[in-house]
Design a protein around this motif. Structure first.
Motif, mmCIF file in Angstrom:
data_model
loop_
_atom_site.group_PDB
_atom_site.id
_atom_site.type_symbol
_atom_site.label_atom_id
_atom_site.label_comp_id
_atom_site.label_asym_id
_atom_site.label_seq_id
_atom_site.Cartn_x
_atom_site.Cartn_y
_atom_site.Cartn_z
ATOM 1 N N ILE A 90 0.882 -1.169 0.000
ATOM 2 C CA ILE A 90 0.000 0.000 0.000
ATOM 3 C C ILE A 90 0.908 1.204 0.000
ATOM 4 C CG2 ILE A 90 -1.701 1.305 1.339
ATOM 5 C CD1 ILE A 90 -2.731 -1.436 2.313
ATOM 6 N N ASP A 91 0.884 1.943 -1.072
ATOM 7 C CA ASP A 91 1.849 3.012 -1.281
ATOM 8 C C ASP A 91 1.168 4.378 -1.170
ATOM 9 O OD1 ASP A 91 3.682 4.829 -2.174
ATOM 10 O OD2 ASP A 91 4.337 3.645 -3.907
ATOM 11 N N PRO A 92 1.294 5.047 -0.004
ATOM 12 C CA PRO A 92 0.612 6.328 0.182
ATOM 13 C C PRO A 92 1.238 7.458 -0.647
ATOM 14 C CG PRO A 92 1.490 5.456 2.263
ATOM 15 C CD PRO A 92 2.072 4.658 1.158
ATOM 16 N N GLU A 93 2.442 7.238 -1.169
ATOM 17 C CA GLU A 93 3.078 8.255 -2.011
ATOM 18 C C GLU A 93 2.433 8.258 -3.400
ATOM 19 O OE1 GLU A 93 6.522 9.820 -0.857
ATOM 20 O OE2 GLU A 93 5.105 9.489 0.797
ATOM 21 N N ARG A 94 2.447 7.073 -4.030
ATOM 22 C CA ARG A 94 1.835 6.944 -5.358
ATOM 23 C C ARG A 94 0.309 6.859 -5.275
ATOM 24 N NH1 ARG A 94 3.274 1.771 -7.963
ATOM 25 N NH2 ARG A 94 2.140 2.468 -9.783
ATOM 26 N N MET A 95 -0.208 6.659 -4.072
ATOM 27 C CA MET A 95 -1.643 6.445 -3.845
ATOM 28 C C MET A 95 -2.141 5.258 -4.671
ATOM 29 S SD MET A 95 -2.820 8.329 -1.501
ATOM 30 C CE MET A 95 -4.519 8.905 -1.559
ATOM 31 N N PHE A 112 -15.198 -0.334 -11.080
ATOM 32 C CA PHE A 112 -13.997 -0.759 -10.362
ATOM 33 C C PHE A 112 -12.792 -0.767 -11.299
ATOM 34 C CE2 PHE A 112 -11.066 -3.708 -8.379
ATOM 35 C CZ PHE A 112 -11.152 -3.365 -7.040
ATOM 36 N N SER A 113 -12.992 -1.303 -12.508
ATOM 37 C CA SER A 113 -11.871 -1.426 -13.449
ATOM 38 C C SER A 113 -11.343 -0.060 -13.909
ATOM 39 C CB SER A 113 -12.283 -2.276 -14.648
ATOM 40 O OG SER A 113 -13.480 -1.780 -15.198
ATOM 41 N N ASP A 114 -12.174 0.986 -13.817
ATOM 42 C CA ASP A 114 -11.699 2.329 -14.182
ATOM 43 C C ASP A 114 -10.702 2.881 -13.161
ATOM 44 O OD1 ASP A 114 -13.247 2.571 -16.525
ATOM 45 O OD2 ASP A 114 -15.002 3.117 -15.352
ATOM 46 N N THR A 115 -10.628 2.250 -11.972
ATOM 47 C CA THR A 115 -9.720 2.747 -10.942
ATOM 48 C C THR A 115 -8.409 1.956 -10.929
ATOM 49 O OG1 THR A 115 -10.522 1.272 -9.186
ATOM 50 C CG2 THR A 115 -11.728 3.315 -9.516
ATOM 51 N N VAL A 116 -8.278 1.040 -11.897
ATOM 52 C CA VAL A 116 -7.080 0.217 -11.947
ATOM 53 C C VAL A 116 -5.987 0.941 -12.734
ATOM 54 C CG1 VAL A 116 -6.134 -1.930 -12.869
ATOM 55 C CG2 VAL A 116 -8.332 -1.939 -11.708
ATOM 56 N N VAL A 117 -4.769 0.873 -12.222
ATOM 57 C CA VAL A 117 -3.648 1.565 -12.856
ATOM 58 C C VAL A 117 -2.818 0.600 -13.701
ATOM 59 C CG1 VAL A 117 -1.572 2.923 -12.370
ATOM 60 C CG2 VAL A 117 -3.564 3.124 -10.879
ATOM 61 N N ALA A 118 -2.645 -0.628 -13.214
ATOM 62 C CA ALA A 118 -1.848 -1.606 -13.962
ATOM 63 C C ALA A 118 -2.300 -3.015 -13.622
ATOM 64 C CB ALA A 118 -0.363 -1.441 -13.631
ATOM 65 N N LEU A 119 -2.146 -3.904 -14.588
ATOM 66 C CA LEU A 119 -2.510 -5.316 -14.397
ATOM 67 C C LEU A 119 -1.295 -6.177 -14.703
ATOM 68 C CD1 LEU A 119 -5.836 -5.275 -16.471
ATOM 69 C CD2 LEU A 119 -5.656 -5.279 -13.981
ATOM 70 N N VAL A 144 -2.604 -11.889 -12.079
ATOM 71 C CA VAL A 144 -1.900 -12.315 -10.864
ATOM 72 C C VAL A 144 -1.643 -11.163 -9.889
ATOM 73 C CG1 VAL A 144 -0.893 -14.469 -11.687
ATOM 74 C CG2 VAL A 144 0.283 -12.311 -12.151
ATOM 75 N N SER A 145 -1.758 -9.918 -10.370
ATOM 76 C CA SER A 145 -1.795 -8.796 -9.427
ATOM 77 C C SER A 145 -2.346 -7.566 -10.137
ATOM 78 C CB SER A 145 -0.412 -8.486 -8.839
ATOM 79 O OG SER A 145 0.384 -7.766 -9.771
ATOM 80 N N ALA A 146 -2.822 -6.623 -9.335
ATOM 81 C CA ALA A 146 -3.352 -5.378 -9.904
ATOM 82 C C ALA A 146 -2.920 -4.220 -9.030
ATOM 83 C CB ALA A 146 -4.875 -5.444 -9.969
ATOM 84 N N GLU A 147 -2.612 -3.109 -9.683
ATOM 85 C CA GLU A 147 -2.331 -1.875 -8.950
ATOM 86 C C GLU A 147 -3.560 -0.997 -9.072
ATOM 87 O OE1 GLU A 147 1.673 -0.349 -10.219
ATOM 88 O OE2 GLU A 147 1.829 -2.429 -10.876
ATOM 89 N N ILE A 148 -4.091 -0.588 -7.925
ATOM 90 C CA ILE A 148 -5.383 0.095 -7.913
ATOM 91 C C ILE A 148 -5.253 1.427 -7.187
ATOM 92 C CG2 ILE A 148 -7.833 -0.196 -7.388
ATOM 93 C CD1 ILE A 148 -7.257 -3.174 -6.997
ATOM 94 N N LYS A 149 -5.925 2.414 -7.751
ATOM 95 C CA LYS A 149 -5.882 3.766 -7.211
ATOM 96 C C LYS A 149 -6.470 3.859 -5.801
ATOM 97 C CE LYS A 149 -8.550 7.856 -8.489
ATOM 98 N NZ LYS A 149 -7.949 9.005 -9.155
ATOM 99 N N LEU A 150 -5.805 4.626 -4.940
ATOM 100 C CA LEU A 150 -6.326 4.900 -3.595
ATOM 101 C C LEU A 150 -6.779 6.345 -3.506
ATOM 102 C CD1 LEU A 150 -3.482 3.214 -1.488
ATOM 103 C CD2 LEU A 150 -5.844 2.408 -1.670
ATOM 104 N N ILE A 151 -7.702 6.616 -2.614
ATOM 105 C CA ILE A 151 -8.108 7.997 -2.362
ATOM 106 C C ILE A 151 -8.010 8.279 -0.863
ATOM 107 C CG2 ILE A 151 -9.690 8.153 -4.345
ATOM 108 C CD1 ILE A 151 -11.990 7.710 -2.264
#
Ligand SMILES: *[C@@H]1O[C@H](CO)[C@@H](O)[C@H](O)[C@H]1NC(C)=O
Length: 471
Positions: free
Chosen positions: A121-126, A180-187, A223-230
């Motif tokens: 969980i990366d609070p810098e990159r959110m 949900f998929s619109d908040t994904v940054v990378a797969l 196998v993993s996803a990077e997802i936007k945090l707010i």
């Protein structure tokens, strides 16, 4: 459009054995499914804690090893005789009620059950980097104490990231952030030939990135996803607004709830949902994040809806029809998971008295039954019965069509409650399963902006032929 004036003739039929099996299913649920669910939840909880205690580096290393295992397994496949590649996940484990009979045919299984950890969980990159079996309850438990959250937290704890990306997911915040998929940054995806790729919206795999949502896992193994945090605050200030009138008026009240206040785009509520209880009654809910200081101010009502003995959320909201509009503050994480304990209103079908005061006090903490266990214990008779008689249907309709859609559903099925949840439809560089109507930029309709069309999920979940069973 169908003729909505003439009522449909609803044929009568005699009750058969399976009707009674469904009606008395609660006996099995209370004595077997609920205790077993509680044990499983406890076990999963311990597993999550254990995983959270490992260092980020260790989790990342285990992740890479597990990805290599998948690659190795794929290379063992002989395409001539092994059949199609599938996950080894048993169909009953999934929350979805989709018919997965293809898993009854010969197929080549790849085990993905190890992919259940939050990697970072990366609070810098959110951004949160998670594995596909991480579920919503697990993720909010990790992020909420950091004052962070996924932008779209689907409500049922058991929904997994993999399912929400390969299928789709929506929440009361989707009118701002999309699906949900619109908040994904990378797969991170393992392709059929064993290549491991990272797809983002603007790298060489962008077609894959846009293709995965709604693909039901047909394009590769996520196998993993990077997802936007707010950033979030500790409480949700929720306003319940009742509306009484014909369905068109209910739809209008809902559209008003989605619309920015005073026409100012900055004044959009953080959360919106609508519940339609009958052909003439609905309750619209709008939520705005609030600080602890604000919530604790004198005169404000705090309602911790997460306690096991609290009334089921959809019934609690319904009280606005009698009481009139009211406002309360709900702890944010409890708000996110407000529909979990009663599985929206599906809980009422499974345990007809589950909403009663005495049951909630004595056994409410055992709720909800784990959907996978319900499915595992239902047997073919009930399973087929559900396929034939029970409807769980998501309809995605443009906001300006909600009134028509409600009337249509009323005419065809006459089932309530219905759930309304707005979502923004982004105009993507590629065509996806749902895409704005051509030329929508030139014909702005209720709720639309120049870069997005406003849609609504209309969710139906009930027995349309419930009158047969006298539920
Ligand atoms: C979250 O926000 C609250 C109130 O603003 C603050 O007291 C708390 O320290 C924050 N927690 C973290 C982990 O930043």
């Amino acid at each position: 459009m169908a003729d909505l004036q003439t009522p449909l003739v609803r044929p009568k039929r005699k009750k058969v054995l399976v009707d009674y099996l469904v009606q008395f299913r609660w006996i099995l649920v209370i004595f077997v499914v609920l205790p077993a669910s509680a044990l499983i939840y406890f076990n999963i909880y311990l597993g999550d804690m254990w995983s959270a205690m490992k260092s980020e580096k260790k989790r990342q290393k285990e992740h890479e090893e597990n990805v290599q295992k998948v690659v190795k397994r794929l290379k063992q496949r002989n395409p001539k005789k092994d059949g199609l590649v599938c996950t080894a996940r048993k169909p009953w484990i999934a929350v979805g009620m989709r018919n997965v009979d293809y898993k009854r045919a010969r197929h080549f299984e790849v085990d993905l059950s190890a992919f259940r950890n939050i990697l970072e969980i990366d609070p810098e990159r959110m951004v949160a980097k998670v594995e596909p079996l991480v579920n919503m309850g697990q993720i909010s438990r990790a992020t909420c104490p950091m004052n962070l959250s996924l932008a779209v937290v689907a409500e049922l704890d058991d929904l997994t990231v993999g399912g929400l990306i390969n299928g789709y997911g929506i929440e009361g915040s989707s009118h701002i952030y999309g699906l949900f998929s619109d908040t994904v940054v990378a797969l991170e995806i393992v392709l059929a030939d064993g290549r491991v790729v990272r797809a983002t919206k603007d790298n060489e795999y962008s077609d894959l990135f846009y293709g995965v949502p709604w693909s039901q896992g047909t394009l590769g193994f996520l196998v993993s996803a990077e997802i936007k945090l707010i950033p979030i605050k500790e409480y949700m200030r929720l306003t319940y607004t009742p509306v009484k009138g014909p369905l068109k008026e209910v739809a209008q009240a809902y559209a008003d709830a989605v619309a920015p206040r005073d026409g100012d785009p900055a004044k959009v509520p953080d959360f919106v949902e609508g519940m339609v209880y009958s052909a003439t009654e609905g309750v619209m809910m709008t939520g705005v994040y609030a600080s602890k200081e604000e919530a604790k101010k004198k005169g404000n009502k705090i309602n911790s809806v997460g306690w096991w003995f609290k009334p089921w959320f959809y019934q609690h909201a319904q009280t606005a029809l009698k009481k009139g509009e009211f406002v309360e503050y709900i702890p944010t994480r409890e708000y996110y998971h407000r529909h979990t304990r009663c599985l929206y209103w599906e809980g009422k079908l499974i345990l007809p008295f589950g909403d009663q005061f005495w049951f909630r006090f004595l056994f409410g903490w055992l709720m909800p039954p784990k959907v996978s266990l319900l499915k595992a214990t239902q047997g073919d008779a009930i399973r087929n019965y559900y396929h034939d008689n029970h409807v769980i249907q998501d309809m995605l309709v443009p906001l300006y069509k909600v009134g028509d859609a409600l009337e249509f559903v009323h005419h065809e099925m006459e089932v309530y409650p219905l759930w309304l949840c707005p979502h923004r439809l982004f105009k993507l560089p590629v065509k996806t399963m749902i895409y704005p109507e051509p030329g929508f930029e030139h014909h702005q309709r209720q709720g639309d902006t120049s870069y997005a069309q406003m849609f609504t999920e209309l969710w139906i979940n009930w027995f349309p032929f419930a009158w047969l069973l006298n539920y």
